[in-house]
Motif scaffolding. Structure first.
Motif, PDB file in Angstrom:
ATOM      1  N   PHE A 193       0.846  -1.194   0.000  1.00 18.41           N
ATOM      2  CA  PHE A 193       0.000   0.000   0.000  1.00 18.41           C
ATOM      3  C   PHE A 193       0.880   1.241   0.000  1.00 18.41           C
ATOM      4  O   PHE A 193       1.881   1.271   0.728  1.00 18.41           O
ATOM      5  N   PRO A 194       0.576   2.273  -0.757  1.00 16.69           N
ATOM      6  CA  PRO A 194      -0.538   2.402  -1.688  1.00 16.69           C
ATOM      7  C   PRO A 194      -0.187   1.988  -3.118  1.00 16.69           C
ATOM      8  O   PRO A 194      -1.019   2.134  -3.997  1.00 16.69           O
ATOM      9  N   SER A 195       1.045   1.442  -3.331  1.00 13.62           N
ATOM     10  CA  SER A 195       1.480   1.240  -4.718  1.00 13.62           C
ATOM     11  C   SER A 195       0.557   0.295  -5.509  1.00 13.62           C
ATOM     12  O   SER A 195       0.369   0.490  -6.710  1.00 13.62           O
ATOM     13  N   ASP A 196      -0.019  -0.717  -4.841  1.00 12.98           N
ATOM     14  CA  ASP A 196      -0.916  -1.634  -5.569  1.00 12.98           C
ATOM     15  C   ASP A 196      -2.179  -0.920  -6.066  1.00 12.98           C
ATOM     16  O   ASP A 196      -2.921  -1.487  -6.872  1.00 12.98           O
ATOM     17  N   TYR A 197      -2.433   0.273  -5.551  1.00 14.14           N
ATOM     18  CA  TYR A 197      -3.698   0.960  -5.850  1.00 14.14           C
ATOM     19  C   TYR A 197      -3.501   2.194  -6.727  1.00 14.14           C
ATOM     20  O   TYR A 197      -4.413   2.996  -6.882  1.00 14.14           O
ATOM     21  N   LYS A 198      -2.290   2.316  -7.289  1.00 12.05           N
ATOM     22  CA  LYS A 198      -1.988   3.468  -8.140  1.00 12.05           C
ATOM     23  C   LYS A 198      -3.036   3.578  -9.258  1.00 12.05           C
ATOM     24  O   LYS A 198      -3.365   2.567  -9.890  1.00 12.05           O
ATOM     25  N   GLY A 199      -3.547   4.758  -9.469  1.00 11.40           N
ATOM     26  CA  GLY A 199      -4.536   4.947 -10.533  1.00 11.40           C
ATOM     27  C   GLY A 199      -5.974   4.829 -10.055  1.00 11.40           C
ATOM     28  O   GLY A 199      -6.901   5.146 -10.795  1.00 11.40           O
ATOM     29  N   SER A 200      -6.160   4.356  -8.818  1.00  5.02           N
ATOM     30  CA  SER A 200      -7.523   4.253  -8.249  1.00  5.02           C
ATOM     31  C   SER A 200      -7.625   5.139  -7.022  1.00  5.02           C
ATOM     32  O   SER A 200      -6.638   5.338  -6.313  1.00  5.02           O
ATOM     33  N   TRP A 201      -8.819   5.586  -6.744  1.00  2.52           N
ATOM     34  CA  TRP A 201      -9.099   6.130  -5.416  1.00  2.52           C
ATOM     35  C   TRP A 201      -9.198   4.956  -4.451  1.00  2.52           C
ATOM     36  O   TRP A 201      -9.544   3.841  -4.868  1.00  2.52           O
ATOM     37  N   VAL A 202      -8.858   5.193  -3.201  1.00  2.00           N
ATOM     38  CA  VAL A 202      -8.997   4.137  -2.183  1.00  2.00           C
ATOM     39  C   VAL A 202      -9.651   4.734  -0.944  1.00  2.00           C
ATOM     40  O   VAL A 202      -9.305   5.850  -0.540  1.00  2.00           O
ATOM     41  N   ILE A 203     -10.564   3.993  -0.377  1.00  2.00           N
ATOM     42  CA  ILE A 203     -11.021   4.317   0.979  1.00  2.00           C
ATOM     43  C   ILE A 203     -10.397   3.278   1.897  1.00  2.00           C
ATOM     44  O   ILE A 203     -10.698   2.081   1.798  1.00  2.00           O
TER      45      ILE A 203
ATOM     46  N   ILE B  47     -17.470  11.418  -4.359  1.00  2.00           N
ATOM     47  CA  ILE B  47     -17.938  12.072  -5.592  1.00  2.00           C
ATOM     48  C   ILE B  47     -17.567  13.557  -5.552  1.00  2.00           C
ATOM     49  O   ILE B  47     -17.169  14.141  -6.561  1.00  2.00           O
ATOM     50  N   GLY B  48     -17.657  14.157  -4.377  1.00  2.00           N
ATOM     51  CA  GLY B  48     -17.328  15.577  -4.237  1.00  2.00           C
ATOM     52  C   GLY B  48     -15.860  15.853  -4.528  1.00  2.00           C
ATOM     53  O   GLY B  48     -15.525  16.814  -5.237  1.00  2.00           O
ATOM     54  N   LEU B  49     -14.974  15.016  -4.002  1.00  4.60           N
ATOM     55  CA  LEU B  49     -13.537  15.223  -4.252  1.00  4.60           C
ATOM     56  C   LEU B  49     -13.247  15.126  -5.750  1.00  4.60           C
ATOM     57  O   LEU B  49     -12.501  15.933  -6.314  1.00  4.60           O
ATOM     58  N   GLN B  50     -13.854  14.139  -6.391  1.00  9.45           N
ATOM     59  CA  GLN B  50     -13.594  13.956  -7.821  1.00  9.45           C
ATOM     60  C   GLN B  50     -14.206  15.097  -8.639  1.00  9.45           C
ATOM     61  O   GLN B  50     -13.626  15.544  -9.633  1.00  9.45           O
ATOM     62  N   THR B  51     -15.357  15.580  -8.207  1.00  4.40           N
ATOM     63  CA  THR B  51     -16.006  16.694  -8.932  1.00  4.40           C
ATOM     64  C   THR B  51     -15.167  17.961  -8.806  1.00  4.40           C
ATOM     65  O   THR B  51     -14.959  18.687  -9.788  1.00  4.40           O
ATOM     66  N   ALA B  52     -14.681  18.232  -7.592  1.00  6.99           N
ATOM     67  CA  ALA B  52     -13.863  19.435  -7.377  1.00  6.99           C
ATOM     68  C   ALA B  52     -12.613  19.375  -8.266  1.00  6.99           C
ATOM     69  O   ALA B  52     -12.212  20.376  -8.864  1.00  6.99           O
ATOM     70  N   ASP B  53     -12.005  18.188  -8.378  1.00  9.75           N
ATOM     71  CA  ASP B  53     -10.809  18.033  -9.220  1.00  9.75           C
ATOM     72  C   ASP B  53     -11.143  18.201 -10.704  1.00  9.75           C
ATOM     73  O   ASP B  53     -10.467  18.907 -11.431  1.00  9.75           O
ATOM     74  N   GLU B  54     -12.164  17.496 -11.116  1.00  7.11           N
ATOM     75  CA  GLU B  54     -12.502  17.413 -12.537  1.00  7.11           C
ATOM     76  C   GLU B  54     -12.956  18.761 -13.109  1.00  7.11           C
ATOM     77  O   GLU B  54     -12.629  19.111 -14.230  1.00  7.11           O
ATOM     78  N   PHE B  55     -13.725  19.517 -12.321  1.00  7.04           N
ATOM     79  CA  PHE B  55     -14.322  20.751 -12.852  1.00  7.04           C
ATOM     80  C   PHE B  55     -13.689  22.010 -12.253  1.00  7.04           C
ATOM     81  O   PHE B  55     -14.170  23.118 -12.504  1.00  7.04           O
ATOM     82  N   SER B  56     -12.622  21.863 -11.452  1.00  5.26           N
ATOM     83  CA  SER B  56     -11.941  23.006 -10.818  1.00  5.26           C
ATOM     84  C   SER B  56     -12.933  23.935 -10.116  1.00  5.26           C
ATOM     85  O   SER B  56     -12.962  25.150 -10.367  1.00  5.26           O
ATOM     86  N   VAL B  57     -13.743  23.355  -9.272  1.00  7.60           N
ATOM     87  CA  VAL B  57     -14.730  24.133  -8.513  1.00  7.60           C
ATOM     88  C   VAL B  57     -14.620  23.739  -7.039  1.00  7.60           C
ATOM     89  O   VAL B  57     -13.918  22.785  -6.705  1.00  7.60           O
ATOM     90  N   ALA B  58     -15.306  24.501  -6.189  1.00  4.67           N
ATOM     91  CA  ALA B  58     -15.458  24.100  -4.787  1.00  4.67           C
ATOM     92  C   ALA B  58     -16.934  23.788  -4.573  1.00  4.67           C
ATOM     93  O   ALA B  58     -17.789  24.162  -5.406  1.00  4.67           O
ATOM     94  N   LEU B  59     -17.228  23.102  -3.475  1.00  4.64           N
ATOM     95  CA  LEU B  59     -18.592  22.615  -3.297  1.00  4.64           C
ATOM     96  C   LEU B  59     -19.162  23.129  -1.989  1.00  4.64           C
ATOM     97  O   LEU B  59     -18.519  23.011  -0.945  1.00  4.64           O
ATOM     98  N   PRO B  60     -20.341  23.696  -2.052  1.00  5.05           N
ATOM     99  CA  PRO B  60     -20.903  24.318  -0.840  1.00  5.05           C
ATOM    100  C   PRO B  60     -21.435  23.288   0.154  1.00  5.05           C
ATOM    101  O   PRO B  60     -21.468  22.088  -0.144  1.00  5.05           O
ATOM    102  N   ALA B  61     -21.891  23.798   1.286  1.00  6.54           N
ATOM    103  CA  ALA B  61     -22.456  22.950   2.342  1.00  6.54           C
ATOM    104  C   ALA B  61     -23.513  22.015   1.765  1.00  6.54           C
ATOM    105  O   ALA B  61     -24.342  22.444   0.948  1.00  6.54           O
ATOM    106  N   ASP B  62     -23.445  20.769   2.176  1.00  6.68           N
ATOM    107  CA  ASP B  62     -24.453  19.768   1.812  1.00  6.68           C
ATOM    108  C   ASP B  62     -24.555  19.493   0.317  1.00  6.68           C
ATOM    109  O   ASP B  62     -25.553  18.935  -0.146  1.00  6.68           O
ATOM    110  N   TRP B  63     -23.525  19.891  -0.455  1.00  4.25           N
ATOM    111  CA  TRP B  63     -23.590  19.684  -1.907  1.00  4.25           C
ATOM    112  C   TRP B  63     -23.848  18.228  -2.264  1.00  4.25           C
ATOM    113  O   TRP B  63     -23.299  17.328  -1.633  1.00  4.25           O
ATOM    114  N   ARG B  64     -24.655  18.086  -3.292  1.00  5.31           N
ATOM    115  CA  ARG B  64     -24.854  16.772  -3.911  1.00  5.31           C
ATOM    116  C   ARG B  64     -24.862  16.976  -5.414  1.00  5.31           C
ATOM    117  O   ARG B  64     -25.188  18.076  -5.874  1.00  5.31           O
ATOM    118  N   PRO B  65     -24.522  15.941  -6.211  1.00  6.31           N
ATOM    119  CA  PRO B  65     -24.526  16.117  -7.664  1.00  6.31           C
ATOM    120  C   PRO B  65     -25.841  16.729  -8.133  1.00  6.31           C
ATOM    121  O   PRO B  65     -26.924  16.286  -7.726  1.00  6.31           O
TER     122      PRO B  65
END
Ligand code: BEZ
Length: 235
Positions: free
Chosen positions: A30-40, A168-186
């Motif tokens: 860890f984390p090398s086996d998971y390169k390229g993926s998100w991990v929880i 989903i929020g972390l990926q959205t912030a990265d992908e669209f260069s935005v920040a997400l307000p309180a309680d944001w959902r897609p």
């Protein structure tokens, strides 16, 4: 005399501490086996305990949904491998809970009797318990960087809607260069980066384009749910 090792708690933005471990799915690096993926990477206090059982059944039931967002699950407790195996077999063979039954846990569960991994990740918090890990959740990005950390105490099971929302929020912030307000959902409006000059601040307040500015430093815009899910679930 062997000196006690001092561990610092990992923080958001740090590289995920490396380790090699035995799991219910074989050995992992860890984390090398998971390169390229998100991990929880998440810890739980002990096998054969009720809150943990409810959480494992929920994680296992939702695993496909997390995988579709390019995210793998890795669990940990300071119990040993045979205890892990016996517990997961019991869950599959005997436990029925909230409509979930015959639940097979196919993501790796790390054995950590030495507490080496738990200590590296600050999962053992002596004010809560010095023998059990708390319910820690580390969101690690495809480059191996820790992006969010959430801790829950022993007595409170995690909220899985929130764990999925964070992913989903972390990926959205990265992908669209935005920040997400309180309680944001897609599908909800997103926050555009704050104006960095007086000119841009003025322009934003005067223009009636795609943004809604609550004030010069707080502007939001629409981001369709379909667009978010298409960008995230494609990978
Ligand atoms: C539980 O998962 O039920 C649990 C584990 C450790 C302490 C308290 C509760």
């Amino acid at each position: 005399m062997e000196e006690n090792k001092v561990y610092t708690m990992p923080r958001i933005g740090d590289k995920a501490p490396e380790f090699k471990a035995v799991t219910t799915q074989g050995e992992i690096n860890f984390p090398s086996d998971y390169k390229g993926s998100w991990v929880i990477l998440f810890s739980h206090p002990a096998d054969f305990t009720p809150v943990c059982t409810s959480e494992f059944m929920t994680f296992a039931t939702l695993e496909k949904q997390f995988n579709q967002a390019n995210c793998k699950l890795v669990g940990l407790s300071v119990d040993g491998l045979y205890s892990h195996i016996a517990w997961l077999r019991t869950i599959k063979e005997k436990i029925e809970y909230k409509g979930m039954k015959d639940v097979e846990v196919t993501f790796p569960l790390i054995e950590d009797i030495t507490m080496e991994v738990a200590n590296k990740y600050g999962m053992v918090q002596p004010g809560e318990s010095s023998t059990k890990a708390v319910r820690a959740v580390f969101f690690i990005d495809p480059k191996g960087i820790i992006r969010t950390i959430i801790y829950y105490p022993l007595s409170l099971g995690r909220n899985f809607d929130e764990l999925y929302r964070v992913l989903i929020g972390l990926q959205t912030a990265d992908e669209f260069s935005v920040a997400l307000p309180a309680d944001w959902r897609p599908g909800d409006d997103v926050i555009v980066p704050t104006a960095g000059s007086c000119g841009v601040a003025k322009q934003r307040m005067e223009s009636k384009d795609e943004m809604t500015c609550h004030d010069w430093f707080f502007c939001t815009k629409k981001l369709d749910k379909e667009k978010v899910l298409k960008a995230i679930l494609k990978k």
